[in-house]
Structure formats: C-alpha cells, structure tokens
Design a protein around this motif. Sequence first.
Motif, PDB file in Angstrom:
ATOM      1  N   LEU A 177       2.167   9.941  12.951  1.00 47.27           N
ATOM      2  CA  LEU A 177       3.454   9.269  12.816  1.00 47.27           C
ATOM      3  C   LEU A 177       3.384   8.318  11.624  1.00 47.27           C
ATOM      4  O   LEU A 177       2.471   7.496  11.529  1.00 47.27           O
ATOM      5  CB  LEU A 177       3.787   8.478  14.084  1.00 47.27           C
ATOM      6  CG  LEU A 177       3.888   9.286  15.382  1.00 47.27           C
ATOM      7  CD1 LEU A 177       4.140   8.348  16.559  1.00 47.27           C
ATOM      8  CD2 LEU A 177       5.000  10.329  15.284  1.00 47.27           C
ATOM      9  N   LEU A 178       4.336   8.449  10.721  1.00 43.05           N
ATOM     10  CA  LEU A 178       4.391   7.580   9.545  1.00 43.05           C
ATOM     11  C   LEU A 178       5.589   6.657   9.690  1.00 43.05           C
ATOM     12  O   LEU A 178       6.731   7.116   9.753  1.00 43.05           O
ATOM     13  CB  LEU A 178       4.510   8.411   8.270  1.00 43.05           C
ATOM     14  CG  LEU A 178       4.503   7.606   6.973  1.00 43.05           C
ATOM     15  CD1 LEU A 178       3.135   6.975   6.747  1.00 43.05           C
ATOM     16  CD2 LEU A 178       4.876   8.483   5.786  1.00 43.05           C
ATOM     17  N   GLY A 179       5.339   5.370   9.758  1.00 43.25           N
ATOM     18  CA  GLY A 179       6.421   4.430  10.007  1.00 43.25           C
ATOM     19  C   GLY A 179       6.643   3.425   8.894  1.00 43.25           C
ATOM     20  O   GLY A 179       5.717   3.015   8.189  1.00 43.25           O
ATOM     21  N   VAL A 180       7.888   3.044   8.721  1.00 46.57           N
ATOM     22  CA  VAL A 180       8.296   1.900   7.914  1.00 46.57           C
ATOM     23  C   VAL A 180       9.185   1.070   8.831  1.00 46.57           C
ATOM     24  O   VAL A 180       9.580   1.538   9.896  1.00 46.57           O
ATOM     25  CB  VAL A 180       9.065   2.324   6.641  1.00 46.57           C
ATOM     26  CG1 VAL A 180       8.177   3.144   5.736  1.00 46.57           C
ATOM     27  CG2 VAL A 180      10.335   3.071   6.989  1.00 46.57           C
ATOM     28  N   PRO A 181       9.477  -0.193   8.461  1.00 53.94           N
ATOM     29  CA  PRO A 181      10.276  -1.030   9.360  1.00 53.94           C
ATOM     30  C   PRO A 181      11.550  -0.334   9.849  1.00 53.94           C
ATOM     31  O   PRO A 181      12.380   0.094   9.060  1.00 53.94           O
ATOM     32  CB  PRO A 181      10.604  -2.249   8.494  1.00 53.94           C
ATOM     33  CG  PRO A 181       9.420  -2.359   7.591  1.00 53.94           C
ATOM     34  CD  PRO A 181       9.052  -0.935   7.260  1.00 53.94           C
ATOM     35  N   ALA A 232       0.518   5.567  11.206  1.00 57.68           N
ATOM     36  CA  ALA A 232       0.344   4.982   9.881  1.00 57.68           C
ATOM     37  C   ALA A 232       1.513   4.048   9.596  1.00 57.68           C
ATOM     38  O   ALA A 232       2.671   4.459   9.656  1.00 57.68           O
ATOM     39  CB  ALA A 232       0.269   6.076   8.818  1.00 57.68           C
ATOM     40  N   ALA A 233       1.207   2.793   9.296  1.00 53.75           N
ATOM     41  CA  ALA A 233       2.246   1.790   9.050  1.00 53.75           C
ATOM     42  C   ALA A 233       2.335   1.488   7.563  1.00 53.75           C
ATOM     43  O   ALA A 233       1.326   1.193   6.920  1.00 53.75           O
ATOM     44  CB  ALA A 233       1.936   0.519   9.827  1.00 53.75           C
ATOM     45  N   HIS A 234       3.551   1.529   7.015  1.00 53.36           N
ATOM     46  CA  HIS A 234       3.747   1.254   5.591  1.00 53.36           C
ATOM     47  C   HIS A 234       4.928   0.325   5.372  1.00 53.36           C
ATOM     48  O   HIS A 234       5.764   0.137   6.240  1.00 53.36           O
ATOM     49  CB  HIS A 234       3.942   2.561   4.824  1.00 53.36           C
ATOM     50  CG  HIS A 234       2.680   3.346   4.679  1.00 53.36           C
ATOM     51  ND1 HIS A 234       1.791   3.134   3.658  1.00 53.36           N
ATOM     52  CD2 HIS A 234       2.131   4.299   5.463  1.00 53.36           C
ATOM     53  CE1 HIS A 234       0.757   3.943   3.813  1.00 53.36           C
ATOM     54  NE2 HIS A 234       0.943   4.662   4.908  1.00 53.36           N
ATOM     55  N   GLY A 235       4.965  -0.225   4.173  1.00 56.50           N
ATOM     56  CA  GLY A 235       6.032  -1.165   3.833  1.00 56.50           C
ATOM     57  C   GLY A 235       5.673  -2.567   4.274  1.00 56.50           C
ATOM     58  O   GLY A 235       5.269  -3.410   3.479  1.00 56.50           O
ATOM     59  N   MET A 236       5.816  -2.828   5.574  1.00 52.78           N
ATOM     60  CA  MET A 236       5.418  -4.097   6.181  1.00 52.78           C
ATOM     61  C   MET A 236       4.561  -3.738   7.399  1.00 52.78           C
ATOM     62  O   MET A 236       5.073  -3.649   8.520  1.00 52.78           O
ATOM     63  CB  MET A 236       6.645  -4.912   6.578  1.00 52.78           C
ATOM     64  CG  MET A 236       7.546  -5.278   5.399  1.00 52.78           C
ATOM     65  SD  MET A 236       9.090  -6.086   5.912  1.00 52.78           S
ATOM     66  CE  MET A 236       8.448  -7.643   6.567  1.00 52.78           C
TER      67      MET A 236
END
Length: 295
Positions: A177-181, A232-236
């Motif tokens: 899972l690829l996440g952004v806020p 996977a957490a991206h952005g913030m």
Amino acid sequence: MKRRMVYILNVALFVCLLLSGCSQTSESSAKGKNSDGPNARIVATTVAAVEIMDALEVDLVGVPTSQKSLPARYKGLPEVGNPMSPDMEIIQSLQPTDVLSVTTLQYDLETPFQQAGVPTTYLNLESLDKMESEITKLGETYDRKKQAARIVSAFEQKKKDIQKRTKGKSKPSVLILLGVPGSYLVATEKSYIGDLVRIAGGDNIAKGEKMEYLASNTEYLQKANPDIILRAAHGMPDEVVKMFDQEFKTNDIWKHFKAVQQDRVYDLEESLFGTTGNLKAAEALDELTRMLYPS
C-alpha cells in the motif's frame, strides 16, 4: 455513474501528484557542448541524482533544495529549488552543460526546461535494473567507468546473496500500500517498491498489471488474502502512518486479513523506500528480506 467518474478522476489526480507527472520512456534530451568533459557544469535537481553523482565522484554546480542531508562534497553549492518545480532563473545563471532530473518528472518539466534552453537528462530510476543502466551511462559520459562498475557490481552481488538466502523457500504473497496524506493506492510490480519486493522474493498480489499503482478495493484485496502487508508512507510520513493506523482500526474488513491476524503488517521507512530508485536500494533489499523471510 457520476460518482464513479469522480472517483476515477480522483485516482488519476492522486497518481499524477504522487509521481509529479506521468512516467516517460524517453531518458534524455540533447546535451550541451562540453557536457562530458572537464568543462562540464552539472546541476542535479533530485536528491537521488546528487547521491549518484557523489558516488561517481563527479562535481556539481547546483543541487536541489531539500530537508535531507546532501553529501559533504557539495556543501555550499547554490540550491535550485524543489525537484518538482526547480527555479529556472537560478539554473540558467549557473550555465549548466547538463541538468539531471528523473523520468517521473519529465512530463511536467520538459517544456519549462526547453523554454529555458537548458540541456536536460532524465534519469530512469523506476526499477533497480534501470537505475543500474543509468549509473553505467553516467560513468561512461563523465569518465567514471570504474566507479560506476563498482556501484553496479555491489547491487548485482546483493541480488545474488538474496537469491541464495531465499532459494527453495516458499514465496510469501505481498500487498503493498502506497499512501500520501488522505489516500492510498496499491503498488504493482511495475512500481519501484514492487520491483524491490520481487527481487527480495515476494509474490506481489498485484502482479501482471501495466500500471505502477492501482485504486484500492479492500474486498478484492481481502480475497487475495496476502501473507504480508507493506505500508509505504510518502509526502508527510508521520501523518500517513497515522492515517494507515486509523484505517486499519476503523475499517472492519482489515481484521479478516491473514497478514493482520498474524501481525505481519510492516511500515516501510521513507528514506529507504522512495517512489524511485536510490543508492539505498541494497539496504532496502536487506530490510525487505528480513520482513519476508524472518527465520
């Protein structure tokens, strides 16, 4: 129908924001004169490009603005702004013979760079093999073949080591899972993280897809019932991890996943697992292998 169209448009917008433009297959534009000689004046607009050039022992004249620490070799150099929207005036003032960006930003940046008359190379870092190829080409361009060969050789050895460690073992099924806020997608084998999972011996439940990312359908994912879930957490990152935690607590369907029941849900460190390749790939592969094959 209207609600479905809005949803599709939102997914498309998410992907474009995530990658800052659809990926292009073209890797480079025409370079300026003396771009490969002692008079080369190179600007790197992404942290990954900076780190690659440092490993190749190549000097730069400009670097991206970033909260991440850049190699000491480039301390005090002019900053050219955010990788997704670099400052063209600053770049022009540096009179570069080549500017390094990445293919995932090419769609948005190609026209501004062309209008500014700036020679640009778009590095394809969308998989480990493609990154190795780009490093080899940079080594040839800037007379750093030995350095390039050393970097590529280390990656190839890491792949062989992992193959030995996982040989004969049953491959765990994996959901990425690829996440952004505020939202998240499913990463396929076409994505960079998906490529790393494949190399590490994971069986991506979203394989055989043409796109890098797919909209999430929890009912479909639950039927696939993966052994492992990677987030996977991206952005913030901190905010996205909290979002994931909230989603897994409040959406009842997640408790039916085997990975959740067996406590095999892992959050990936953003510094190791970017949306494009970087020189920490070997470290990321070690981390993945420990997650996929803990014993």
